[in-house]
Design an enzyme around this catalytic site. Structure first.
Site, short mmCIF file in Angstrom:
data_model
loop_
_atom_site.label_atom_id
_atom_site.label_comp_id
_atom_site.label_asym_id
_atom_site.label_seq_id
_atom_site.Cartn_x
_atom_site.Cartn_y
_atom_site.Cartn_z
N ARG A 12 10.11 21.33 -13.27
CA ARG A 12 11.52 21.48 -13.65
C ARG A 12 11.65 21.87 -15.13
O ARG A 12 12.36 22.82 -15.45
CB ARG A 12 12.28 20.16 -13.41
N CYS A 151 14.63 12.97 -22.36
CA CYS A 151 15.98 13.52 -22.26
C CYS A 151 17.01 12.45 -22.64
O CYS A 151 18.00 12.75 -23.32
CB CYS A 151 16.25 14.04 -20.85
N THR A 152 16.76 11.21 -22.25
CA THR A 152 17.71 10.13 -22.53
C THR A 152 17.71 9.78 -24.02
O THR A 152 18.78 9.55 -24.61
CB THR A 152 17.39 8.89 -21.67
N THR A 181 14.81 12.45 -10.17
CA THR A 181 13.76 13.30 -10.74
C THR A 181 12.63 13.46 -9.72
O THR A 181 12.58 12.77 -8.70
CB THR A 181 13.20 12.73 -12.06
N GLY A 211 12.15 3.45 -21.56
CA GLY A 211 11.85 3.16 -22.96
C GLY A 211 12.72 3.96 -23.91
O GLY A 211 12.51 3.94 -25.12
#
EC number: 1.2.1.12
Length: 335
Positions: A12, A151-152, A181, A211
């Protein structure tokens, strides 16, 4: 100066990074490596995307090459990064999006194969992490292996930075409502490290660990030990949302917080942090290139120092855009 690039892992993130890189004049993608994807299949997977749509251009394959808009990109299928001929092909920068080689030791194999720098498109236990708009300017040319975090973390860090710089954060908890995902299961299956994670992705809300909040302390040392969080995996294909609940040092109003976020989104963090006061939902952010879009209408303040803030992110496309931005910055500083 043009950066000569190789991509390891054509999943992706790898495919979206290539889409974005092709639109940048100062990036030249020379080669791709993925042991599981042959050139003909790479062409198909690059051309068609169920989430972000068909590639607007020509995509074919010729022998060992993927050909995009007439540009030839060589495809290798090596399992061991040490065997990829990066040096021979003239690749200086490797973007590793396998999710496998996330440590300095693992990424070093690319250096051994002839690359000069490696950007890991995942959090790393030991490689320095950089978030564009937050701490990317701290990068120095002596750093050969670095991480673009998750990404977070890319969504949370700009939000936390603005709030901490303006009001101070005593402590906070984050929940990311996160899309499916590739590691999740289509039906119930074995997942020995995370039993809940082995349940059907399309039919469940699945609590999970992350995390991402603690990692903010690595890119913003002032927040080390002050944030932690969790994830709820939900049955959507893309776009996630961060819910950040914080105790503030300085009392304020929700209206003032919104004004602060809007100012940051239109100023120093433009293109990275966004702002909306419209009645939006997750699909409105598909293929959004920003790291984090603050939702003024979704948050709530309980007391002048206790507030819940909400920010959206396309966990695929926004993150992939930052990977390319970080690459450009590293190449510029290293030139």
């Amino acid at each position: 100066m043009t950066a000569n690039v190789g991509i390891n892992g054509f999943g992706r993130i790898g495919r979206l990074v290539l889409r974005i890189a092709l639109s940048r004049d100062d990036i030249n993608v020379i080669a791709i490596n993925d042991p599981f994807i042959a050139p003909d299949y790479a062409a198909y997977m690059f051309k068609y995307d169920s989430t972000h749509g068909k590639f607007k251009g020509t995509v074919t394959h010729e022998g060992k090459y993927l050909v995009i808009n007439g540009k030839k990109i060589e495809v290798f299928q090596e399992r061991d990064p040490a065997n990829i001929p990066w040096g021979k092909e003239g690749v200086d920068y490797v973007l590793d999006s396998t999710g496998v080689f996330t440590t300095i030791e693992g990424a070093q194999k690319h250096i051994d194969a002839g690359a000069k720098k490696v950007i890991i498109t995942a959090p790393s236990k030991d490689a320095p992490m950089f978030v564009v708009g937050v701490n990317h300017e701290e990068y120095t040319p002596d750093i050969k292996i670095l991480s673009n975090a998750s990404c977070t973390t890319n969504c949370l860090a700009p939000l936390a930075k603005v709030i901490n710089d303006t009001y101070g954060i005593e402590e906070g908890l984050m929940t990311t409502i996160h899309s499916i995902t590739a590691t999740q299961k289509t039906v119930d299956g074995p997942s020995h490290k995370d039993w809940r994670g082995g349940r059907t992705a399309s039919g469940n809300i699945i609590p999970s660990s992350t995390g991402a909040a603690k990692a903010v302390g690595k890119v913003l040392p002032a927040l080390a030990g002050k944030l932690t969080g969790m994830s709820m995996r939900v049955p959507t294909t893309d776009v996630s949302v961060v819910d950040l609940t914080v105790n503030l040092k300085k009392p304020t109003t929700y209206e003032d917080i919104c004004a602060t976020m809007k100012k940051a989104a239109e100023g120093p963090l433009a293109g990275i942090l966004g702002y909306t006061d419209e009645a939006v939902v997750s699909s409105d952010f598909l293929t959004d290139s920003r790291s984090s879009v603050f939702d003024a209408k979704a948050g709530i303040l309980l007391t002048p120092t206790f507030v819940k803030l909400v920010s959206w992110y396309d966990n695929e496309y926004g993150y992939s855009t930052r990977v390319v931005d970080l690459l450009q910055h590293v190449a510029k500083v290293s030139a």
